[in-house]
Design a protein around this motif. Structure first.
Motif, PDB file in Angstrom:
ATOM      1  N   PHE A 513      35.377  36.621  95.430  1.00 47.50           N
ATOM      2  CA  PHE A 513      36.307  37.603  96.021  1.00 47.50           C
ATOM      3  C   PHE A 513      37.732  37.190  95.665  1.00 47.50           C
ATOM      4  O   PHE A 513      38.220  36.166  96.162  1.00 47.50           O
ATOM      5  N   PRO A 514      38.428  37.958  94.795  1.00 43.20           N
ATOM      6  CA  PRO A 514      39.797  37.562  94.407  1.00 43.20           C
ATOM      7  C   PRO A 514      40.712  37.497  95.625  1.00 43.20           C
ATOM      8  O   PRO A 514      40.544  38.275  96.578  1.00 43.20           O
ATOM      9  N   ALA A 515      41.639  36.520  95.611  1.00 44.65           N
ATOM     10  CA  ALA A 515      42.536  36.355  96.778  1.00 44.65           C
ATOM     11  C   ALA A 515      43.974  36.257  96.291  1.00 44.65           C
ATOM     12  O   ALA A 515      44.232  35.749  95.190  1.00 44.65           O
ATOM     13  N   THR A 516      44.883  36.776  97.118  1.00 45.74           N
ATOM     14  CA  THR A 516      46.322  36.658  96.833  1.00 45.74           C
ATOM     15  C   THR A 516      46.932  35.797  97.921  1.00 45.74           C
ATOM     16  O   THR A 516      46.688  36.024  99.114  1.00 45.74           O
ATOM     17  N   ASP A 546      45.211  17.923  93.871  1.00 44.41           N
ATOM     18  CA  ASP A 546      44.187  18.614  93.062  1.00 44.41           C
ATOM     19  C   ASP A 546      43.805  19.931  93.698  1.00 44.41           C
ATOM     20  O   ASP A 546      43.396  20.867  93.036  1.00 44.41           O
ATOM     21  N   LEU A 547      44.065  20.084  95.055  1.00 46.96           N
ATOM     22  CA  LEU A 547      43.826  21.405  95.683  1.00 46.96           C
ATOM     23  C   LEU A 547      44.814  22.415  95.091  1.00 46.96           C
ATOM     24  O   LEU A 547      44.438  23.528  94.699  1.00 46.96           O
ATOM     25  N   ILE A 548      46.101  21.985  94.976  1.00 46.28           N
ATOM     26  CA  ILE A 548      47.121  22.896  94.432  1.00 46.28           C
ATOM     27  C   ILE A 548      46.770  23.260  92.985  1.00 46.28           C
ATOM     28  O   ILE A 548      46.802  24.428  92.595  1.00 46.28           O
ATOM     29  N   SER A 549      46.337  22.267  92.215  1.00 41.91           N
ATOM     30  CA  SER A 549      46.045  22.595  90.796  1.00 41.91           C
ATOM     31  C   SER A 549      44.839  23.525  90.718  1.00 41.91           C
ATOM     32  O   SER A 549      44.837  24.515  89.988  1.00 41.91           O
ATOM     33  N   LYS A 550      43.820  23.280  91.580  1.00 41.98           N
ATOM     34  CA  LYS A 550      42.641  24.193  91.556  1.00 41.98           C
ATOM     35  C   LYS A 550      43.098  25.612  91.870  1.00 41.98           C
ATOM     36  O   LYS A 550      42.691  26.575  91.230  1.00 41.98           O
ATOM     37  N   VAL A 551      43.986  25.730  92.894  1.00 41.85           N
ATOM     38  CA  VAL A 551      44.407  27.081  93.319  1.00 41.85           C
ATOM     39  C   VAL A 551      45.213  27.740  92.205  1.00 41.85           C
ATOM     40  O   VAL A 551      44.983  28.891  91.826  1.00 41.85           O
ATOM     41  N   GLU A 552      46.121  26.957  91.583  1.00 37.07           N
ATOM     42  CA  GLU A 552      47.006  27.587  90.601  1.00 37.07           C
ATOM     43  C   GLU A 552      46.257  27.965  89.332  1.00 37.07           C
ATOM     44  O   GLU A 552      46.584  28.949  88.677  1.00 37.07           O
ATOM     45  N   ASN A 553      45.181  27.224  89.029  1.00 38.10           N
ATOM     46  CA  ASN A 553      44.490  27.564  87.768  1.00 38.10           C
ATOM     47  C   ASN A 553      43.263  28.442  88.006  1.00 38.10           C
ATOM     48  O   ASN A 553      42.510  28.716  87.079  1.00 38.10           O
ATOM     49  N   HIS A 554      43.027  28.866  89.265  1.00 30.10           N
ATOM     50  CA  HIS A 554      41.801  29.654  89.512  1.00 30.10           C
ATOM     51  C   HIS A 554      42.051  31.085  89.038  1.00 30.10           C
ATOM     52  O   HIS A 554      43.039  31.709  89.436  1.00 30.10           O
ATOM     53  N   PRO A 555      41.160  31.606  88.146  1.00 29.40           N
ATOM     54  CA  PRO A 555      41.379  32.961  87.601  1.00 29.40           C
ATOM     55  C   PRO A 555      41.495  34.027  88.697  1.00 29.40           C
ATOM     56  O   PRO A 555      42.243  34.987  88.577  1.00 29.40           O
ATOM     57  N   ASP A 556      40.780  33.840  89.837  1.00 37.27           N
ATOM     58  CA  ASP A 556      40.754  34.924  90.837  1.00 37.27           C
ATOM     59  C   ASP A 556      41.793  34.733  91.937  1.00 37.27           C
ATOM     60  O   ASP A 556      41.751  35.423  92.942  1.00 37.27           O
ATOM     61  N   ILE A 557      42.689  33.730  91.806  1.00 38.18           N
ATOM     62  CA  ILE A 557      43.691  33.563  92.873  1.00 38.18           C
ATOM     63  C   ILE A 557      45.081  33.865  92.301  1.00 38.18           C
ATOM     64  O   ILE A 557      45.467  33.307  91.263  1.00 38.18           O
ATOM     65  N   ASN A 558      45.808  34.771  92.987  1.00 35.46           N
ATOM     66  CA  ASN A 558      47.157  35.128  92.516  1.00 35.46           C
ATOM     67  C   ASN A 558      48.135  34.548  93.538  1.00 35.46           C
ATOM     68  O   ASN A 558      48.124  34.929  94.717  1.00 35.46           O
ATOM     69  N   VAL A 559      48.977  33.583  93.095  1.00 36.54           N
ATOM     70  CA  VAL A 559      49.896  32.920  94.044  1.00 36.54           C
ATOM     71  C   VAL A 559      51.262  33.593  93.948  1.00 36.54           C
ATOM     72  O   VAL A 559      51.784  33.791  92.849  1.00 36.54           O
TER      73      VAL A 559
END
Lengths: 900, 163, 66, 60
Positions: A513-516, A546-559
């Motif tokens: 589920f993509p998340a913003t 590594d949580l921040i890097s996972k979030v920033e590089n996750h294709p389905d998460i738009n920060v």
């Protein structure tokens, strides 16, 4: 088992007897039993140990008495193998058995009971139906004492050195409820060491109890003796000022702690998961629900002592973890129930079928059911009426479907038990018979008629007839209500980029589920940036990176950083939020919203903070531990700005954090004197180990009270802290070169957000969840979820668990293409409505809005997805322009007329 | 508000009981049922023909838009203040509500009495039990709003009729 | 006539009072049979007009329990 | 049963309040749940309680 209708005929005749575990052995139960009247599944079970037939082949009366032939003696245990993708351990706990503690003589003195036994005395379904009676002479006790930490924080009589973290709270609850039952002359007293009311709204509950006359005595009772044959007890204890006291009480309740259940040992063996030294399932702080074996998760007290809200949060978190690992197989084994097409009945003359139930003897034994059936036939609109022995049994359901089809009925009235439990069952039967489920009405002639007027058959029959005529007159006006479903936008919006927000977004994205993420500041991380180690010593900064890097590089998460929400509308499954970021406003469409706006340590001007460089706050030390290394004398002051009138709540993490730093100070510089000035040490759960370790290392703990707080003043050569020590009964002056304050955790300013999404906050400005225990991460309005410090201050592992819980709750909506919404909503008659907006202000769920209609100005419009069908708008509309589907004014009035 | 109205109508507020209980308080429900039945039994049967007019007037009052407005707006006005920014405490607001309720009820009662054939203020007062002074005061109001009209004088007593 | 038996309409909220009444039934508590229950989703649904209507239709009393 | 096509079902051991909540969340999210309980009814310890803090509403 599916023949049993739990009528209870068997248990009345059964000779077998055994102490009833449900009632803690206070009363006994039969060999054939149901644990309690509201048990689910409500089916009687036979206890092989004491059943005469299974033991010696004698008796067998239950088989003779059973009306539906549901008794099957040779129902043996069978081995079932299941192929599953994931396992969740929620084995719960075993209550501590106080027999080992001989000084309390539980078991020998009748008036010494455990807290669970007292719960049974308190409850309306208990052995004494809620009237508290002394076990020794049955009289109502006047003075009751609660003894805390029985089987917890105790290493000489038992090896539970941890704190069970719930006993203080349930002791206060039992004291308050006991006073409600016994009236104002009941004198409860609670003997405790540290009063641990650390959860949300707990401190207020504790303050209310104190104001309501519950005595709190800070002392551990030495021994209990019986002083007269009526069973009155004498308690011997030492007060803080050192004198020995004896006080008599009518009853003593032992607040027993929690232990791992016996079955956990071999369960862990078969599953191959590690346990910690207290036999709870071992987890690490930064993945709070994962066990040592991938794919197996744990939640609730099986992982460690916690209260119900935290257990429910972990339950959802575990569900989320399982969901992530099985995301590809979602929906593969789930069967969708398909119903036959629905017959249109609009415009047809009402053809009502009345089915009167005997429910064995429950109705038939008291009301004259055949007479009620004959009477029903005389009612206008009734074309068919019949009597059934058990309407809810499967065979009668199938027969009803045929009767509805043969007689071409378009309304059904069932006169039986309560619609609250059986309406859905009969509605499904209607759907199987091509009828809309809302062409159905129940007359409650069991719970609210025969069962409560069983002494007068004639009156019960007359009332049953009257109830049936009320239902029939209402049924005549019932109309088909089309089912309502709303399609779901399969993406989520997460407000706040702290650990909670990021974990929630990641948990959703990993389930597809993509998340913003909307982050107000310019970088992710939130409050966690100030933490270096969890209480068990795990490195938080590495986890955060590594949580921040996972979030920033996750294709389905738009920060979206430096982003602010400016507008929000829509309802569950179809939200629309306006976000202003970097000058331009963008609109994000999403199906669920997770609020994780977090919190921060509060500022204070007390104790010279900000005026003297050596007065620091907790996270200042985390950033430069060398301040601790240089210090020869360190003083930690707890509850700075917490637990006072302005902020009547406990910030939960300060005790653990300060003690951890005190230990660090001692390790870095064993010669230093380290003091902790506290009001109650609240190292709940396994954290108690830290408190013991600090004491062993020579950290000095001094208690102060809200009335005379310590004073910090500047003297030449450093700082001086004046505090009154209750143990030494003297005022102390401590020379300190470092004073660290544990300031309160406060939420960020959520005023604007709350008004945008119509969210409520408690008076400390934390968001209010839908239900403290059963829906701790949901908001009252559907589709909105809550996690992190914005809900309430909590340590990092609970933040992570709550974030995953919020993700799991959101997934229950996002995983469905469309969701069914109750169609019993309000209906607005546009002609009568003058757009006054009264209904909008009254509606507690924001389910009505004013809509611009050209030429006519504003008219009210219902948001059916958020509408709960309560009807407040309908009864308050000055123009009587609003009516409720299935509960229309004329339908209610018809029933009233039939009643008169 | 409804209880206040039942008092006004002489039916007595004890015929309407308002209770709050949780789903576990079974015993309390049984006690409430018993208490309500005993209270109403003590008041004896509701004599339909004696107070059918009062009931009819009460029905009209409860359906009246202004009264429903006042009840609906109570929560928002006492918490957020009215459109002029004045803040209201509950007791002050309840007084206004009671006053409006009483006036509307009496107006309806007078109209019904007139429909029943009474025409003079004294006859209306006898039929409705409302003080003569109050009736004449309200009648002026009803005339102005076109709900009643002055029919002229018959042997020195003024006669009115409902429109 | 025997002692006067009042007829009372009871508007019970489905989640609270109605559930309490069910539990009273499960626990077999006896209480007078004069009540005639109408189930509503919330006590707030009861419009004052229903109360007056009930009295006009011949009931002697009304109970609204939320 | 390997990593890339897992079975879409979950075994929940223990039918107390925690087990029930996990089961509900999973079932609502499209997974088949086997809820396994030692005793003859679900509800766990919470069913034995009268009221629950801090709201004092009934545990049942």
């Amino acid at each position: 088992m599916d023949k049993c209708i739990a009528c209870g005929a068997c248990t009345k005749k059964c000779p077998g007897k055994k102490p009833d575990e449900y009632n803690e052995g206070i009363i006994s139960r039969k060999a054939i039993y149901v644990p309690y009247p509201q048990a689910v599944p409500l089916k009687y079970a036979i206890d092989p140990e004491i059943c005469l037939y299974l033991q010696k082949g004698k008796c067998g009366t239950c088989k003779k008495v059973c009306p539906t032939g549901a008794i099957n003696y040779d129902d043996k245990e069978e081995q079932v193998t299941l192929k599953v993708g994931s396992v969740i351990v929620t084995a719960g706990f075993k209550a501590f058995n106080p027999a080992k503690l001989d000084q309390y003589q539980h078991g020998t003195l009748p008036n010494v009971v455990t807290s669970l036994e007292f719960e049974r005395y308190l409850s309306a379904g208990g052995p004494t139906a809620g009237h508290i009676k002394r076990p020794s002479d049955g009289k109502e006790p006047r003075k009751i004492a609660w003894l805390q930490c029985v089987g917890s924080r105790d290493i000489n009589k038992c090896d539970n050195e941890y704190c069970s973290s719930v006993c203080c709270m349930y002791a206060i609850k039992e004291a308050v409820i006991a006073r409600e039952h016994l009236g104002k002359d009941c004198r409860p007293a609670i003997f405790f060491m540290d009063l641990r009311s650390h959860g949300k709204e707990f401190e207020k509950y504790y303050n209310r109890a104190k104001a309501d006359g519950v005595r709190f005595i800070r002392s551990r009772v030495h021994s209990i003796t019986e002083i007269d044959q009526s069973g009155t007890l004498d308690l011997r204890y030492v007060t803080e000022s050192g004198d020995i006291m004896n006080e008599t009480f009518d009853m003593v309740v032992l607040s027993i702690g929690m232990e791992a259940p016996d079955s956990i040992m071999d369960l862990a063996g078969t599953l191959g998961i590690e346990l910690n030294q207290y036999h709870f399932v071992k987890t690490d702080d930064l993945s709070p629900v994962a066990t040592s074996k991938p794919g197996i998760y744990v939640a609730g007290v099986a992982q460690g002592c916690k209260d119900i809200p935290q257990s429910v949060m972990e339950a959802s978190a575990a569900a989320c973890s399982a969901g992530i690992s099985l995301a590809r197989a979602r929906g593969s084994l789930v069967r969708e129930k398909i119903f036959p097409p629905e017959k249109q009945i609009t415009g047809q003359e009402p053809r009502i079928g009345v089915f009167v139930c005997n429910c064995g003897v429950n109705i038939g034994g008291i009301a004259d059911v055949p007479a009620v059936v004959e009477y029903a036939k005389t009612l206008p609109g009734v074309t068919y009426a019949e009597e059934n022995l058990f309407s809810c049994s499967q065979d009668t359901q199938d027969k009803m479907v045929e009767v509805i089809r043969e007689q071409n009925l378009n309304r059904v009235v069932v006169a039986a038990c309560t619609p609250r439990t059986h309406e859905p069952l009969f509605q499904e039967t209607l759907r199987n018979a091509n009828l809309n489920p809302y062409l159905f009405e129940m007359a409650n002639i069991r719970n609210q008629c025969t069962w409560v007027h069983s002494d007068n058959k004639e009156i019960a029959t007359r009332k049953a007839k009257n109830l049936v005529s009320m239902s029939v007159s209402r049924a005549r006006l019932l109309e088909a209500v089309p089912a309502l479903s709303v399609n779901v936008d399969k993406s989520a919006l997460v407000v706040g980029g702290g650990v909670a927000g990021m974990t929630a977004a990641l948990s959703l994205a990993n389930q597809g589920f993509p998340a913003t993420i909307v982050e107000k500041t310019e970088e992710l991380g939130g409050a966690a940036r100030d933490i270096h180690k969890t209480w068990q010593g795990q490195d938080v900064q590495k986890f955060l990176k590594d949580l921040i890097s996972k979030v920033e590089n996750h294709p389905d998460i738009n920060v979206m950083i430096n982003a602010e929400i400016t507008g929000a509308s829509g309802f569950v499954g179809n939200f629309e939020t306006m976000i202003a970021a970097g000058g331009n406003t963008s609109i994000v469409r999403h199906g669920a919203t997770i609020i994780a706006t977090g919190g921060q340590a509060s500022e204070t001007d007390e104790y010279l903070l900000g005026k003297n460089p050596n007065v620091t706050r907790w996270h200042d030390l985390e950033h430069n531990p060398d301040k601790l290394k240089k210090a020869e004398s360190v003083v930690f002051i707890q509850c700075v700005g917490s637990r006072d009138e302005k902020r009547p709540y406990c910030s939960r993490i300060c005790c653990t954090a300060s003690i951890k730093q005190a230990i660090l100070a001692k390790d870095l510089n064993p010669g230093a004197d380290v003091y902790v000035l506290y009001r109650d040490i609240r190292t709940f759960g396994d954290r108690e180990v830290l408190y013991k370790e600090a004491r062993n290392k020579g950290v000095i703990f001094i208690r102060y009270s809200l009335e005379n707080k310590p004073v910090v003043q500047e003297v030449e050569g450093g700082l001086e802290v004046l505090v009154f020590d209750p143990v030494l009964q003297k005022k102390l002056a401590i020379q300190a070169d470092l004073v660290n304050l544990a300031t309160a955790i406060v939420p960020h300013d959520n005023e604007k957000l709350a008004s945008l999404y119509k969210l409520s906050m408690n008076e400390d400005k934390f968001f209010m969840e839908a239900h403290a225990k059963l829906r701790p991460v949901d908001f009252a309005t559907d589709g909105l979820f809550l996690c992190g410090l914005a809900h309430y201050p909590k340590p990092i592992e609970e933040n992570i668990a709550q974030a995953m819980a919020a993700a799991s709750r959101a997934a229950t909506i996002l995983s469905k293409p469309s969701i069914q919404v109750s169609p019993l909503v309000s209906q607005i008659n546009a002609e009568k409505c003058i757009g006054c907006g009264l209904c909008v202000s009254i509606c507690p769920f924001g389910a009505i809005e004013l809509e611009e209609i050209e030429g006519k100005g504003k008219r009210a419009k219902n948001i059916s997805a958020s509408c709960k069908g309560c009807g407040l708008c309908a009864s308050s509309c000055p123009q009587k322009a609003i009516d409720m589907l299935h509960f229309r004014d004329e339908q209610i009035v018809a029933a009233v007329i039939a009643a008169a | 508000m409804t209880q206040r109205l039942l008092d006004l109508a002489g039916i007595g507020k004890d015929r309407l009981h308002l209770e709050w209980l949780s789903s576990a308080e079974a015993q309390r429900f049984a006690d409430i049922a018993k208490k309500t039945v005993d209270a109403v039994r003590a008041m004896g049967p509701l004599d339909q023909d004696l107070c059918s007019m009062q009931l009819e007037a009460a029905q009209l009052t409860v359906d009246n838009e202004a009264v429903r407005w006042l009840v609906g707006k109570e929560l928002s006005i006492t918490s957020k203040g009215d459109v002029y920014g004045r803040s209201w405490d509950e007791t002050k607001y309840e007084e206004v509500l009671d006053h409006a309720l009483e006036r509307e009820y009496h107006n309806n009662l007078i109209i019904l009495a007139m429909k029943d054939g009474c025409s003079s203020v004294r006859e209306i007062s006898k039929r409705t039990g409302i003080a003569v002074l109050r009736i004449s005061y309200l009648l002026a109001d009803l005339e102005r709003t076109g709900r009643a009209e002055f029919k002229g004088m018959t042997d020195s007593t003024a006669a009115f009729a409902a429109r | 006539m025997a002692e006067f038996e009042p007829k009372i309409v009871a508007f019970l909220c489905n989640w609270c009072a109605y559930a309490g009444a069910d539990l009273a039934g499960v626990s077999r508590m006896q209480y007078p049979s004069n009540l005639r229950t109408v189930r509503v989703m919330c006590s707030g649904r009861v419009d004052p007009a229903f109360v007056v209507k009930a009295l006009k239709e011949g009931c002697d009393g009304v109970l609204v329990a939320g | 049963m390997n990593k890339n096509n897992p079975a879409g079902s979950v075994l929940v051991i223990g039918g107390g309040i925690t087990g029930m909540q996990s089961a509900i969340d999973l079932a609502e999210s499209g997974f088949y749940v086997y809820l396994v309980e030692e005793t003859s009814a679900i509800g766990g310890k919470m069913a034995q309680l009268d009221k629950t803090f801090p709201t004092n509403d009934c545990a049942m």
